[in-house]
Scaffold this motif. Sequence first.
Motif, mmCIF file in Angstrom:
data_model
loop_
_atom_site.group_PDB
_atom_site.id
_atom_site.type_symbol
_atom_site.label_atom_id
_atom_site.label_comp_id
_atom_site.label_asym_id
_atom_site.label_seq_id
_atom_site.Cartn_x
_atom_site.Cartn_y
_atom_site.Cartn_z
ATOM 1 N N LYS A 2 41.370 33.578 46.579
ATOM 2 C CA LYS A 2 41.792 33.618 45.172
ATOM 3 C C LYS A 2 42.427 32.294 44.787
ATOM 4 O O LYS A 2 42.306 31.850 43.641
ATOM 5 N N HIS A 5 39.615 29.989 43.916
ATOM 6 C CA HIS A 5 39.059 30.272 42.585
ATOM 7 C C HIS A 5 39.990 29.738 41.490
ATOM 8 O O HIS A 5 39.547 29.188 40.491
ATOM 9 N N ASN A 6 41.277 29.929 41.744
ATOM 10 C CA ASN A 6 42.272 29.419 40.793
ATOM 11 C C ASN A 6 42.201 27.910 40.689
ATOM 12 O O ASN A 6 42.263 27.338 39.593
ATOM 13 N N THR A 188 47.383 33.253 28.856
ATOM 14 C CA THR A 188 46.529 33.503 30.015
ATOM 15 C C THR A 188 47.364 33.835 31.261
ATOM 16 O O THR A 188 46.862 34.465 32.188
ATOM 17 N N ARG A 190 49.790 35.888 31.283
ATOM 18 C CA ARG A 190 49.988 37.345 31.247
ATOM 19 C C ARG A 190 48.726 38.054 31.758
ATOM 20 O O ARG A 190 48.815 39.059 32.463
ATOM 21 N N ALA A 191 47.590 37.479 31.396
ATOM 22 C CA ALA A 191 46.332 38.066 31.866
ATOM 23 C C ALA A 191 46.228 37.920 33.390
ATOM 24 O O ALA A 191 45.743 38.819 34.081
ATOM 25 N N PHE A 192 46.697 36.786 33.910
ATOM 26 C CA PHE A 192 46.687 36.560 35.360
ATOM 27 C C PHE A 192 47.644 37.549 36.040
ATOM 28 O O PHE A 192 47.353 38.080 37.110
ATOM 29 N N ALA A 193 48.802 37.779 35.383
ATOM 30 C CA ALA A 193 49.845 38.625 35.985
ATOM 31 C C ALA A 193 49.408 40.077 36.152
ATOM 32 O O ALA A 193 50.031 40.811 36.912
ATOM 33 N N VAL A 194 48.364 40.507 35.428
ATOM 34 C CA VAL A 194 47.898 41.894 35.591
ATOM 35 C C VAL A 194 46.624 41.965 36.450
ATOM 36 O O VAL A 194 45.798 42.848 36.294
ATOM 37 N N THR A 195 46.488 40.981 37.342
ATOM 38 C CA THR A 195 45.419 41.013 38.346
ATOM 39 C C THR A 195 46.091 41.081 39.723
ATOM 40 O O THR A 195 47.290 40.796 39.831
ATOM 41 N N PRO A 196 45.339 41.415 40.761
ATOM 42 C CA PRO A 196 45.975 41.499 42.092
ATOM 43 C C PRO A 196 46.342 40.139 42.695
ATOM 44 O O PRO A 196 46.944 40.088 43.763
ATOM 45 N N ALA A 197 45.986 39.047 42.023
ATOM 46 C CA ALA A 197 46.310 37.714 42.570
ATOM 47 C C ALA A 197 47.823 37.502 42.588
ATOM 48 O O ALA A 197 48.549 38.100 41.792
ATOM 49 N N ARG B 72 50.868 44.174 44.454
ATOM 50 C CA ARG B 72 49.835 43.505 43.649
ATOM 51 C C ARG B 72 48.525 44.297 43.683
ATOM 52 O O ARG B 72 47.726 44.208 42.761
ATOM 53 N N PHE B 75 47.083 46.451 40.766
ATOM 54 C CA PHE B 75 46.324 45.916 39.627
ATOM 55 C C PHE B 75 44.811 46.032 39.807
ATOM 56 O O PHE B 75 44.072 45.809 38.861
ATOM 57 N N PHE B 99 35.906 33.980 36.182
ATOM 58 C CA PHE B 99 37.147 33.625 36.869
ATOM 59 C C PHE B 99 37.988 34.864 37.164
ATOM 60 O O PHE B 99 38.375 35.100 38.311
#
Lengths: 344, 284
Positions: A2, A5-6, A188, A190-197, B72, B75, B99
């Motif tokens: 991840k 990808h980031n 963005t 906030r969008a990242f914060a609601v993923t498992p990353a 995590r 999510f 992404f």
Amino acid sequence: MKFAHNFIKDMKVSFKTFYIYIEILMALIFVAILLFVVPENFSSDINMYAHIDSSLQSNEIVEALESDNSSNIILLDSMDEIKYMLEEDRNSIGISISMVDQKILYNVILQGYESQKYRNIIEKSLIAEGIKDLPEYGSNTNIVTLASSSERLSDRLNMLPIFLLLNSAFTGLFIVATYIFMDKEEGTIRAFAVTPAKVWEYLLSKMGVMLVTGLLTGLITTLLVAGLKANYLHLIALLIATNLFGTSIGLFISSFYDSIMKAMGAILVTFMTLAFATTSYFMPSFNPIIIRILPSYPMAFAFREVFLENPDIAYIYSNVAGFTVLAALFFLWSNHRFKKTLTV
Amino acid sequence: MIKVENLFYSYTKDSKYAVDDVNFEVAKGEAFGFLGPSGAGKSTTQGILTGLLPMQDGLAEVAGYNMKNPSRKMFNKLGVSFEQSNVYGKLTALENLEFYRKLFDVETIEPNVLLEIVGLSHVANKKASTFSKGMKHRLTFARSMLNKPELWFLDEPTTGLDPAIANQIKDVIKEKSKEGSTIFLTTHNMFIADELCDRVGFIIDGVLKLIDSPRNLKLKYGQKLVDIEYKDGNEIKKDSFSLIKEEERLKLNHIINNYEIELMHTKEATLEEIFIKVTGRGLV
């Protein structure tokens, strides 16, 4: 993965924004100034405008004056001409030698900006010249150089470590905050914060972008200015360690603020404080403890070592190790803080 | 799927609560609507439930995870569509979805399929910064579906969209609801809530006033009325009659039998009217 990808995404975004191009442009402007404006070595020669009274044996006096090869002697016909020439040429001094009452009178004409110390030296030099003619005079001066093997960089190369310090090592100090607050503004983050990353993957990716930028500008500048007169292995190691350190400080400061405007004050103060080390770099005799404790102080001198023929490898790599450890500590601290503040 | 007990939240960390002792539960597969005007505490509650705001006091469990210290991994089960669209303007629509897709550990939906669903496939390779507000909103909505979420948080999903697109989005939500996704819908639009939700909660000034199904609320608080327009000679008259009160029903019968009817329609209480009745405040 991840993180990778980031990092790829951040590289794409950074190449589509203008910050990275500003950094590269700055490096190229610096290269152009060093190569086309700054001479390899600054000339310290000064012109001396002299008027010697016709009653004196001017040939002998001129010979005596010319024995000091730190200045070019230009003979003039009057004191007024000396004053005129001094106004035209600010890097010069004047001297008028005349005979008054069977005594030689020396009139030294200075620009006015010279320090009292300089004036004293001129006066003592003239006296010393007189003493030399006494029959019992014998020179008893012995000069000892402590650092007999010390190397000196050309004036042009000597400026490169400061550029590497301020532009390549501290790239992230300024720009990482810009990238983070840009993500906050776009939402963005906030969008990242609601993923498992994880937050560290996000922060490390930003550090990666800053590292690429710092390495790119540092290597372009060094290659164009120093060519092969640098040890690139040492340079890359130093650039990586110092850039990571600079970015981790930028991350740490950013973690206390919610907008670039609020963060900029603290970032600017930090940058200006770190930049104080450059005064000691250019004036090694001025190195009070307050400057020596700045991280930028050893960094500047470590970068200087990279350009020497016989570098102090222990000094370079103690800096590399030290700043890598400090970068890791600040990164962990920033990560801890951002876990709570990234989306608040 | 969601369990909230005695939830409190204060932005100023004092007794000025944005969320004040809120309690509710959302069952698996349920579509739950959180209704309230701006500043009522809807987004704050959703912020806590999605981990964007830290827990202060109370208990919140989401998809089996305690929000005091959520993993995590949680999510992977959640999808969040934000009210304010938040996509990378420098990346194309496809790059944005590609992404975010890679950040999940579970099976994801093909970005092209999602773009087709929200009607953005024709601009898949255009930078999101060139999109209109509505298009960005649809891209944000599409992103929230990437991981086939078990629990789907939707914050004002149709706000700012033209009616045709809004209907398309509503159809997608209905379909996902039928498929068994749990939906937590935050909105001030009572028509959306009425249409999509099994139950709704009314929140105002951080306090959850009541929770019930739209049907029960209408039965409990609504009045069954008939609005009528009829001709009395050359004059057009308008009137409203309750279908519950005997006296008014008789009056209505009289008008129907003796006058020419121009317009007549039944009128149920809307959720907004019920909200005003219960809270004393409007939804805007």
